[in-house]
Design an enzyme around this catalytic site. Sequence first.
Site, PDB file in Angstrom:
ATOM      1  N   LYS A   1      61.830  12.977  12.730  1.00 43.36           N
ATOM      2  CA  LYS A   1      62.373  12.869  14.352  1.00 43.36           C
ATOM      3  C   LYS A   1      62.897  14.190  14.555  1.00 43.36           C
ATOM      4  O   LYS A   1      62.607  14.690  15.441  1.00 43.36           O
ATOM      5  CB  LYS A   1      63.769  12.371  14.305  1.00 43.36           C
ATOM      6  CG  LYS A   1      64.029  11.398  15.558  1.00 43.36           C
ATOM      7  CD  LYS A   1      64.328  10.527  16.314  1.00 43.36           C
ATOM      8  CE  LYS A   1      63.667   9.827  16.283  1.00 43.36           C
ATOM      9  NZ  LYS A   1      64.374   7.925  15.886  1.00 43.36           N
TER      10      LYS A   1
ATOM     11  N   ASP B   1      64.901   2.356  24.871  1.00 45.88           N
ATOM     12  CA  ASP B   1      63.886   3.073  25.535  1.00 45.88           C
ATOM     13  C   ASP B   1      62.568   2.552  26.452  1.00 45.88           C
ATOM     14  O   ASP B   1      61.865   2.999  26.484  1.00 45.88           O
ATOM     15  CB  ASP B   1      63.054   2.666  23.506  1.00 45.88           C
ATOM     16  CG  ASP B   1      63.329   3.144  22.918  1.00 45.88           C
ATOM     17  OD1 ASP B   1      63.467   3.980  22.689  1.00 45.88           O
ATOM     18  OD2 ASP B   1      63.086   2.689  21.721  1.00 45.88           O
TER      19      ASP B   1
ATOM     20  N   LYS C   1      60.850  16.108  18.478  1.00 42.37           N
ATOM     21  CA  LYS C   1      61.450  16.506  19.667  1.00 42.37           C
ATOM     22  C   LYS C   1      62.152  18.228  19.676  1.00 42.37           C
ATOM     23  O   LYS C   1      62.196  18.865  20.666  1.00 42.37           O
ATOM     24  CB  LYS C   1      63.257  15.905  19.385  1.00 42.37           C
ATOM     25  CG  LYS C   1      63.124  14.611  18.804  1.00 42.37           C
ATOM     26  CD  LYS C   1      63.777  13.748  20.133  1.00 42.37           C
ATOM     27  CE  LYS C   1      63.820  11.724  20.256  1.00 42.37           C
ATOM     28  NZ  LYS C   1      63.962  11.518  21.130  1.00 42.37           N
TER      29      LYS C   1
ATOM     30  N   PHE D   1      70.568  12.842  17.939  1.00 42.47           N
ATOM     31  CA  PHE D   1      70.781  11.951  16.797  1.00 42.47           C
ATOM     32  C   PHE D   1      69.746  11.052  16.788  1.00 42.47           C
ATOM     33  O   PHE D   1      69.401  10.208  16.876  1.00 42.47           O
ATOM     34  CB  PHE D   1      72.257  10.690  17.007  1.00 42.47           C
ATOM     35  CG  PHE D   1      73.548  12.177  17.340  1.00 42.47           C
ATOM     36  CD1 PHE D   1      74.063  12.468  17.138  1.00 42.47           C
ATOM     37  CD2 PHE D   1      73.659  11.016  16.037  1.00 42.47           C
ATOM     38  CE1 PHE D   1      75.073  13.298  16.488  1.00 42.47           C
ATOM     39  CE2 PHE D   1      75.550  11.266  15.550  1.00 42.47           C
ATOM     40  CZ  PHE D   1      75.881  13.089  16.063  1.00 42.47           C
TER      41      PHE D   1
ATOM     42  N   PRO E   1      62.444   7.850  30.092  1.00 45.59           N
ATOM     43  CA  PRO E   1      62.339   9.009  30.210  1.00 45.59           C
ATOM     44  C   PRO E   1      62.842   8.836  28.889  1.00 45.59           C
ATOM     45  O   PRO E   1      64.026   8.302  28.425  1.00 45.59           O
ATOM     46  CB  PRO E   1      62.786  10.453  31.701  1.00 45.59           C
ATOM     47  CG  PRO E   1      63.582   9.090  31.226  1.00 45.59           C
ATOM     48  CD  PRO E   1      62.948   7.224  31.853  1.00 45.59           C
ATOM     49  N   ASP E   2      62.935  10.745  27.446  1.00 44.52           N
ATOM     50  CA  ASP E   2      63.552  10.966  26.716  1.00 44.52           C
ATOM     51  C   ASP E   2      64.181  12.218  27.545  1.00 44.52           C
ATOM     52  O   ASP E   2      63.585  13.102  27.271  1.00 44.52           O
ATOM     53  CB  ASP E   2      62.400  11.372  25.226  1.00 44.52           C
ATOM     54  CG  ASP E   2      62.525  10.996  24.046  1.00 44.52           C
ATOM     55  OD1 ASP E   2      64.348  12.444  24.238  1.00 44.52           O
ATOM     56  OD2 ASP E   2      62.265  11.274  22.970  1.00 44.52           O
ATOM     57  N   ILE E   3      65.779  11.819  27.034  1.00 39.92           N
ATOM     58  CA  ILE E   3      66.470  12.702  27.612  1.00 39.92           C
ATOM     59  C   ILE E   3      66.288  14.038  26.621  1.00 39.92           C
ATOM     60  O   ILE E   3      66.327  15.792  27.093  1.00 39.92           O
ATOM     61  CB  ILE E   3      67.530  12.223  27.955  1.00 39.92           C
ATOM     62  CG1 ILE E   3      67.690  11.474  28.859  1.00 39.92           C
ATOM     63  CG2 ILE E   3      68.652  13.071  28.515  1.00 39.92           C
ATOM     64  CD1 ILE E   3      69.051  10.385  28.952  1.00 39.92           C
TER      65      ILE E   3
ATOM     66  N   LYS F   1      69.391 -11.736  42.869  1.00 36.10           N
ATOM     67  CA  LYS F   1      69.609 -12.277  41.839  1.00 36.10           C
ATOM     68  C   LYS F   1      67.884 -13.558  41.418  1.00 36.10           C
ATOM     69  O   LYS F   1      67.656 -14.038  42.317  1.00 36.10           O
ATOM     70  CB  LYS F   1      70.651 -13.300  41.107  1.00 36.10           C
ATOM     71  CG  LYS F   1      70.619 -14.014  40.289  1.00 36.10           C
ATOM     72  CD  LYS F   1      72.196 -14.551  40.611  1.00 36.10           C
ATOM     73  CE  LYS F   1      72.496 -15.794  38.790  1.00 36.10           C
ATOM     74  NZ  LYS F   1      72.765 -16.483  38.452  1.00 36.10           N
TER      75      LYS F   1
ATOM     76  N   ASN G   1      72.510  -2.227  25.192  1.00 39.75           N
ATOM     77  CA  ASN G   1      72.713  -2.237  23.598  1.00 39.75           C
ATOM     78  C   ASN G   1      73.846  -1.942  23.056  1.00 39.75           C
ATOM     79  O   ASN G   1      75.405  -2.132  23.836  1.00 39.75           O
ATOM     80  CB  ASN G   1      71.693  -1.298  22.624  1.00 39.75           C
ATOM     81  CG  ASN G   1      72.380   0.016  23.081  1.00 39.75           C
ATOM     82  OD1 ASN G   1      72.937   0.435  22.969  1.00 39.75           O
ATOM     83  ND2 ASN G   1      71.347   0.883  23.820  1.00 39.75           N
TER      84      ASN G   1
HETATM   85  O1  C5P Z   1      63.132   9.074  19.813  1.00 35.29           O
HETATM   86  P1  C5P Z   1      64.676   8.245  19.583  1.00 35.29           P
HETATM   87  O2  C5P Z   1      65.323   7.480  20.466  1.00 35.29           O
HETATM   88  O3  C5P Z   1      64.777   7.221  17.753  1.00 35.29           O
HETATM   89  O4  C5P Z   1      65.731   9.272  19.165  1.00 35.29           O
HETATM   90  C1  C5P Z   1      67.602   9.254  18.977  1.00 35.29           C
HETATM   91  C2  C5P Z   1      67.874  11.066  19.784  1.00 35.29           C
HETATM   92  O5  C5P Z   1      66.753  10.778  21.226  1.00 35.29           O
HETATM   93  C3  C5P Z   1      68.721  10.654  20.134  1.00 35.29           C
HETATM   94  O6  C5P Z   1      70.016  11.636  20.000  1.00 35.29           O
HETATM   95  C4  C5P Z   1      68.597   9.791  21.542  1.00 35.29           C
HETATM   96  O7  C5P Z   1      70.249  10.581  22.307  1.00 35.29           O
HETATM   97  C5  C5P Z   1      68.141  10.726  22.001  1.00 35.29           C
HETATM   98  N1  C5P Z   1      67.145   9.812  23.504  1.00 35.29           N
HETATM   99  C6  C5P Z   1      67.135  10.014  25.118  1.00 35.29           C
HETATM  100  N2  C5P Z   1      66.339   9.834  25.245  1.00 35.29           N
HETATM  101  C7  C5P Z   1      65.527   9.167  25.089  1.00 35.29           C
HETATM  102  C8  C5P Z   1      65.655   8.361  23.472  1.00 35.29           C
HETATM  103  C9  C5P Z   1      66.256   9.132  23.256  1.00 35.29           C
HETATM  104  O8  C5P Z   1      67.862  10.953  24.725  1.00 35.29           O
HETATM  105  N3  C5P Z   1      65.115   7.762  25.738  1.00 35.29           N
END
Ligand code: C5P
Length: 407
Positions: A346, A282, A350, A332, A310-312, A292, A213
């Site tokens: 959000k 995402d 979180k 953020f 994974p959502d870090i 390739k 992105n």
């Molecule tokens: O859920 P969303 O992507 O909108 O949330 C944004 C926040 O979550 C940011 O702080 C981003 O760095 C963190 N994030 C993350 N891992 C992901 C998606 C978002 O750490 N897979």
Amino acid sequence: MQDLAGKHIVLGLTGGIACYKSAELCRLFVKAGATVQVVMTEAAEQFITPVTMQALSGRTVYTSQWDTREPNNMPHINLSREADAIVLAPCSADFIARLVQGRSDDLLSLMCLARPMDRIPLLIAPAMNREMWAHPATQRNLMQVAADGATVLGVGNGWQACGETGDGRMLEPAQLLEDVTAFFSPKLLAGQKVLVTAGPTFEALDPIRGITNHSSGKMGFAIARAAREAGAEVTLVAGPVHLPTPRGVTRVDVLSAQQMLDATTRAAQSASIFVATAAVADWRPATQSEQKIKKDGSGRTPVLHFTENPDILLSVAKSERAQSKKLFCVGFAAESENLAEHAKAKRERKGIPLLVGNIGPLTFGQDDNALLLVDANGVRELPRAPKLTLARELMTEIAARLPDWRV
Ligand code: C5P
């Protein structure tokens, strides 16, 4: 940015080829809002003329302790008393040895010895050949000047004027400006370990292509820099961006969300503040082709399947360290509308103490931004400003929240 507005710097030049960089350093100090008084040793005058330094600083240069321009004939006293700091750049091996011995037979060394040590800091940017740098005498002298209260700014590594390659080059002017600016910053985060994620992630489809992105990483890099200025030990986990590493920051480069998760989880084990600015993808391709993916001429398009990444932030926020309030997590949110509403939701989702909202399309790739801070007590706006200014304000906001949050 006028980071040194109101500061008066005595810039001391000693004998070394790196004097050519001091012209640029002087210009950068002036551009940053400082007034600069240049003092040169006799050896420095072999490398660059006082005329150049006078033109760039806008002040006549001092080179001799016998200078009769001062009514009391004491330039070493008068010049040092006005200074907010004395910066020696370049500082030769010989001059470091002279500082160690407390010698004072030329204006610059006399001034360093005569400065009130409690009020006027001495910062030194060494510059010399790699063998001179590595010599035990130099290393011993450096330890001693530091023990005597000087701040040693370090050296660069690379090609040297003598044709050799190694440690000992003077740091670049922009690096020295960053270090001097950091030196003057209030140490609001002293003792803290700050972990920052920044930039996009890259999710490979095959060895050639992938999904990413437009995140530039600028906000996260500014936060890493501001945290270091505020006295924290900083680790920056960066996705693929071409930005220089802020001075004094440990950088870990990653590509995918999974790699970012691994590096972040590791660093989070000892961090006390986590700021997640990365624009993590995402989804990633469910399978990664080893070769390739080829166009076969049939007109058929490949069908791609995705898996959620994974959502870090969520994973770190749920960790035992964050839950036991040893790790303050900041997220953020890049939104395109209804910022306050989305940001509040959000933050709840979180489970973090602070969420920073911004309007994505108005910030991607830009040097400035506007932030909306959302915590349990409400909403606070940080109006549009350069990202570094906002990052510094954010560090102040975080530092102010820590004591209440920890109890
Ligand atoms: O859920 P969303 O992507 O909108 O949330 C944004 C926040 O979550 C940011 O702080 C981003 O760095 C963190 N994030 C993350 N891992 C992901 C998606 C978002 O750490 N897979």
